[in-house]
Design an enzyme around this catalytic site. Structure first.
Site, mmCIF file in Angstrom:
data_model
loop_
_atom_site.group_PDB
_atom_site.id
_atom_site.type_symbol
_atom_site.label_atom_id
_atom_site.label_comp_id
_atom_site.label_asym_id
_atom_site.label_seq_id
_atom_site.Cartn_x
_atom_site.Cartn_y
_atom_site.Cartn_z
ATOM 1 N N ASN A 458 0.816 -1.221 0.000
ATOM 2 C CA ASN A 458 0.000 0.000 0.000
ATOM 3 C C ASN A 458 0.846 1.266 0.000
ATOM 4 O O ASN A 458 0.653 2.167 -0.825
ATOM 5 C CB ASN A 458 -0.943 -0.008 1.213
ATOM 6 C CG ASN A 458 -2.054 -1.023 1.066
ATOM 7 O OD1 ASN A 458 -2.408 -1.405 -0.051
ATOM 8 N ND2 ASN A 458 -2.595 -1.478 2.182
ATOM 9 N N THR A 537 9.041 -1.825 3.581
ATOM 10 C CA THR A 537 8.569 -3.140 4.021
ATOM 11 C C THR A 537 8.369 -3.131 5.539
ATOM 12 O O THR A 537 8.961 -2.323 6.247
ATOM 13 C CB THR A 537 9.597 -4.239 3.680
ATOM 14 O OG1 THR A 537 10.706 -4.149 4.599
ATOM 15 C CG2 THR A 537 10.115 -4.083 2.266
ATOM 16 N N GLU A 649 -4.269 -4.190 12.588
ATOM 17 C CA GLU A 649 -3.575 -5.236 11.858
ATOM 18 C C GLU A 649 -4.551 -6.394 11.647
ATOM 19 O O GLU A 649 -5.571 -6.494 12.357
ATOM 20 C CB GLU A 649 -2.362 -5.722 12.664
ATOM 21 C CG GLU A 649 -1.267 -4.687 12.837
ATOM 22 C CD GLU A 649 -0.599 -4.309 11.533
ATOM 23 O OE1 GLU A 649 -0.606 -5.135 10.590
ATOM 24 O OE2 GLU A 649 -0.081 -3.175 11.434
ATOM 25 N N ASP A 660 4.365 -2.552 19.246
ATOM 26 C CA ASP A 660 4.657 -1.545 18.232
ATOM 27 C C ASP A 660 4.919 -0.179 18.887
ATOM 28 O O ASP A 660 5.854 0.541 18.508
ATOM 29 C CB ASP A 660 3.494 -1.444 17.249
ATOM 30 C CG ASP A 660 3.792 -0.500 16.089
ATOM 31 O OD1 ASP A 660 4.755 -0.758 15.341
ATOM 32 O OD2 ASP A 660 3.061 0.495 15.940
ATOM 33 N N LYS A 664 8.388 2.159 19.036
ATOM 34 C CA LYS A 664 8.398 3.583 18.690
ATOM 35 C C LYS A 664 9.007 4.416 19.813
ATOM 36 O O LYS A 664 9.778 5.356 19.565
ATOM 37 C CB LYS A 664 6.983 4.051 18.377
ATOM 38 C CG LYS A 664 6.416 3.479 17.081
ATOM 39 C CD LYS A 664 4.965 3.905 16.870
ATOM 40 C CE LYS A 664 4.397 3.340 15.584
ATOM 41 N NZ LYS A 664 2.967 3.702 15.383
#
Length: 814
Positions: A458, A537, A649, A660, A664
């Site tokens: 995307n 990716t 997800e 995740d 970060k």
């Protein structure tokens, strides 16, 4: 040094024979010859052909012997003995007694013959004497290869190479090829003498200075070779002579016709004669010429051949001093046009009636004109030229060239008949200052940057859809070219560029299977000044390639979080390698999509501020969930709704786990200058342990088990006039720091309490932003904003790279 592209879809059929030429500096001493053997082992196969110059300054020594002989100088005998000892030294340092004895006996015989010729009419035997240098060099290298590596034999070019005369050195190809083919032996490496040949009478002849390069391309034509490599003491052809133009850049690929024009106009590495055989009309294919350094064989050199549009944009600036401009009305005639083919001239214009010649050609030209009772005017001049594909037809380049040379007050401007050069005729020699000024004006926009996009999902699709307009919009991207597309299993790599407007269709039609080894081989030999890999990716495996990317000096722009949140030793290795090789690593979109939180932290650090605390809501998914959740519907219903809208997800547990967000926070803390790992950040997994390891289908069937926990958390917060939010926080403390990711209760007036669903928010406290923290808020997810953030990184990277200059390391030019 034939560069193989393992993932290219349009490779030419391989031709078995390659030609390798080693110059005198590459064979100067035993250490150099040992280095050459290493190159031979790596790059040559049986049935390849090696052409050699004389060792070191042997040819100069032979010329010096002539001067001593003609002057009847008593030093002649000692000079001959010194030459003999230098050759004996090479033999004894490289060869065993058994291998070396035949060469010593042959050398003794040669020295006796040499002495006899020098003492008896040396001018009569000039070419025979000069041939000794190449003969000795070929014998020695062949014997050394046979001793250390594989069977080898020598070929004396006088046994096959027929040229018409010493002046023009035109090869009689058909006759030469017949004799050449008879001398070849199967499954052995041939070592062939350069520089020498024979005329139609069978007399020895030399091909002039730099004649060994010419010999190599002649051999390539005779052998129907695909590649010929000139191994010399420089690692390629530059946009100007790097000895006097410090900002000269290497020209990695150069079209044949441009290279010929560059050689004609004084390039210190290329010579016009060298390139003649590459266009020999009987060749069934294009020969590619490579220029590489035997002192740095691992460095990609320059390649001359047939290429696409990108290579045609290469530009070079060169000069020729000590020339003469000869003008006459007679030069406009057809008779003069035919006659001047016999002279070595730099430039002829029969319409305007002038020729440009080297000083040493003046007497020959003026004598011929005088014999025709023609009046001429002779003016000392110099030339400075810009050379590039069809440069004379590019009005903006001609205008730029005129402005750059204006201070020198050129006598006139000339454009070559092939349109590949524009030339200013100067009344005085071209100075180093003028050459640098012209070079800067003509090549300032010529740094070529290759772009490889990995990940065509995307975000990749949106990034590519935006690329054509970005390339045309930003000046810093003017010489940036899409050259590679990488999926998880297939790749499309094109050295001559991929049309970004057709990228997806071209990938679907032409992509081939690839593996890591094939990819790394191409990346290690790419023909660009700089290469940027854009990693779109989510792949941890692909992030493992970063170490090798940086080791090769390749730059990375990534939306991939894995490398930036790797364990501390691996992360530090990446930073160290990138620093050592000068690789750029930008990852603004690893956190906050297109929001400039990374830029803000970097800017604070550069400015001298010190970050004390970083906190916020870093997940667009969890932002949406907790902004939307009010207990009016079960949390599981809301979660399934978010999944159906594509806001989570495929497995929502990846969002709810907090991993995740944890990555970060780690990335931001590292940017702020702190050293920590994931294990230093506590994280609250919002999925009960009983639901963490079951299948996704079973989880979705049982996710109502989440409802009671979140309903209770919401009720407790509401009772205190608060809300629940999934928050990440890193804070410096007196004991070090504290880092956590968890579901927190916040007051309704808190900055994190009222967001547009899916927004991210980042709050930064520092010495400067302490009482009133810096807040960055906006969409933290989405294809468009993420792709836009990557494009922002690309512009910054290209701006940085266009200002970059790499010092040229040079051992000397032959």
């Amino acid at each position: 040094m034939s560069r193989v592209n393992p993932v290219h879809t349009e490779q030419a059929n391989a031709i078995s024979t390659n030609v390798h030429k080693f110059g005198g500096s590459s064979l100067a001493d035993s250490a150099c010859i040992k280095r050459v053997l290493t190159i031979v082992r790596r790059h040559c196969k049986k049935d390849d052909l090696i052409v050699v110059s004389a060792n070191g300054d042997t040819t100069d020594t032979l010329f010096a012997l002539f001067e001593l002989a003609e002057a009847h100088d008593e030093a002649l005998s000692s000079a001959i003995e010194s030459l003999k000892l230098s050759q004996l030294k090479l033999i004894r340092e490289l060869l065993s007694i058994e291998s070396g004895q035949p060469l010593i006996e042959a050398l003794d015989a040669d020295i006796k013959q040499l002495t006899f010729w020098l003492l008896n009419q040396p001018q009569q035997f000039t070419n025979q004497i000069l041939a000794f240098g190449e003969v000795w060099s070929a014998r020695l290298l062949s014997a050394y290869i046979s001793q250390e590596y594989t069977a080898s034999y020598t070929i004396d070019a006088r046994d096959y190479l027929i040229v018409d005369d010493a002046k023009h050195c035109q090869v009689q190809y058909e006759a030469s090829q017949q004799q050449f083919n008879q001398l070849l032996e199967d499954q052995k490496l041939a070592v062939i003498t350069g520089y020498i040949g024979k005329d139609s009478k069978g007399e020895a002849i030399t091909l002039g200075r730099n004649g060994s390069d010419y010999s190599a391309t002649i051999v390539a034509a005779l052998a129907q070779a695909k590649n010929v490599t000139l191994w010399t003491d420089v690692d390629g052809i530059y946009s100007a002579d790097p000895r006097v133009v410090p900002n000269a850049r290497k020209l990695h690929r150069l079209p044949n016709e441009v290279a010929k024009e560059l050689g004609r106009l004084g390039n210190p590495v290329l010579h016009a004669k060298t390139l003649k055989p590459l266009s020999f009309e009987q060749l069934p294919h294009t020969v590619h010429l490579h220029v590489a350094s035997s002192f740095a064989p691992e460095v990609l050199g320059s390649e001359i051949g047939s290429f696409g549009e990108i290579a045609k944009q290469e530009l070079s600036v060169t000069r020729l001093n000590d020339l003469l401009l000869i003008e006459s009305e007679f030069l406009k005639t057809e008779q003069a046009k035919i006659a001047f083919e016999q002279f070595s001239v730099e430039q002829i214009d029969h319409e305007l009636g002038f020729v440009v010649v080297q000083q040493h050609t003046q007497q020959q030209v003026t004598d011929w004109l005088a014999s025709s009772n023609v009046q001429v005017r002779v003016t000392p001049i110099a030339l400075v030229a810009a050379v590039g594909h069809n440069i004379a037809q590019q009005g903006n380049m001609f205008a730029r060239f005129k402005r750059a040379t204006k201070s020198a007050k050129p006598l006139r401007f000339i454009q070559s008949s092939n349109n590949h050069s524009i030339i200013a005729v100067l009344k005085e020699n071209c100075t180093i200052e003028l050459l640098n000024r012209v070079h800067h004006a003509m090549t300032k926009d010529a740094r070529h940057i290759g772009l490889v996009v990995a990940g065509l999902g995307n975000i990749g699709e949106v990034f590519l859809s935006m690329l054509p307009e970005q390339l045309s919009r930003h000046h810093s991207l003017e010489n940036t070219y899409l050259v590679g597309l990488l999926g998880s299993k297939k790749a499309l790599i094109r050295d001559d560029g991929i049309n970004p407007a057709l990228a997806k269709a071209l990938y679907e039609q032409h992509a081939n299977d690839y593996d890591k080894a094939a990819l790394m081989e191409w990346l290690g030999n790419h023909p660009y000044d700089e290469l940027i890999v854009v990693d779109l990716t989510p792949s941890e495996e692909f992030s493992d390639y970063y170490q090798e990317f940086f080791a090769k000096g390749i730059h990375v722009i990534g939306a991939n979080k894995w490398a930036a949140s790797a364990d501390t030793p691996q992360y530090n290795r990446l930073l160290s390698t990138a620093s050592e090789t000068g690789s750029l690593w930008y990852g603004n979109t690893t956190v906050g999509a297109g929001l400039p939180v990374n830029y803000a932290l970097n800017d604070l650090a550069r400015s001298g501020d010190k970050v004390i605390e970083i906190s916020g809501i870093f997940s667009g998914t969890l932002s949406w969930l907790f902004e939307s959740y009010d207990a009016s519907v079960p949390f599981s219903t809301l979660l399934k709704d978010a999944r159906n809208q594509g806001l989570t997800e495929p497995d929502p547990r990846e969002d709810l786990s907090g991993k995740d967000v944890q990555r970060k926070l780690l990335i931001l803390a590292r940017l702020a200058g702190f050293e920590l790992s994931l294990s230093d950040i506590s994280v609250q997994n919002l999925v009960p342990e009983a639901l963490q390891t079951i299948s996704i289908d079973e989880f979705l069937a049982r996710c109502e088990e989440l409802d009671d926990y979140f309903e209770q958390a919401f009720s407790d917060a509401k009772a205190q006039n608060q809300c629940i939010r999934y928050v990440a926080k890193f804070a410096k403390t007196s004991a070090g720091y504290k880092a956590e990711v968890c579901l927190a209760q916040l007051g309704l007036s808190h900055a994190f309490a009222s967001l547009t669903p899916c927004d991210n928010i980042f709050q930064i406290k520092s010495q400067w932003y302490h009482d009133n923290p810096l807040i960055i808020r906006g969409p933290g997810a989405g294809r468009e904003v993420t792709a836009g953030g990557v494009h922002s990184d690309l512009v910054v990277a290209c701006q940085t790279l266009n200002k970059k200059s790499k010092p040229v390391e040079i051992r000397g030019i032959n």
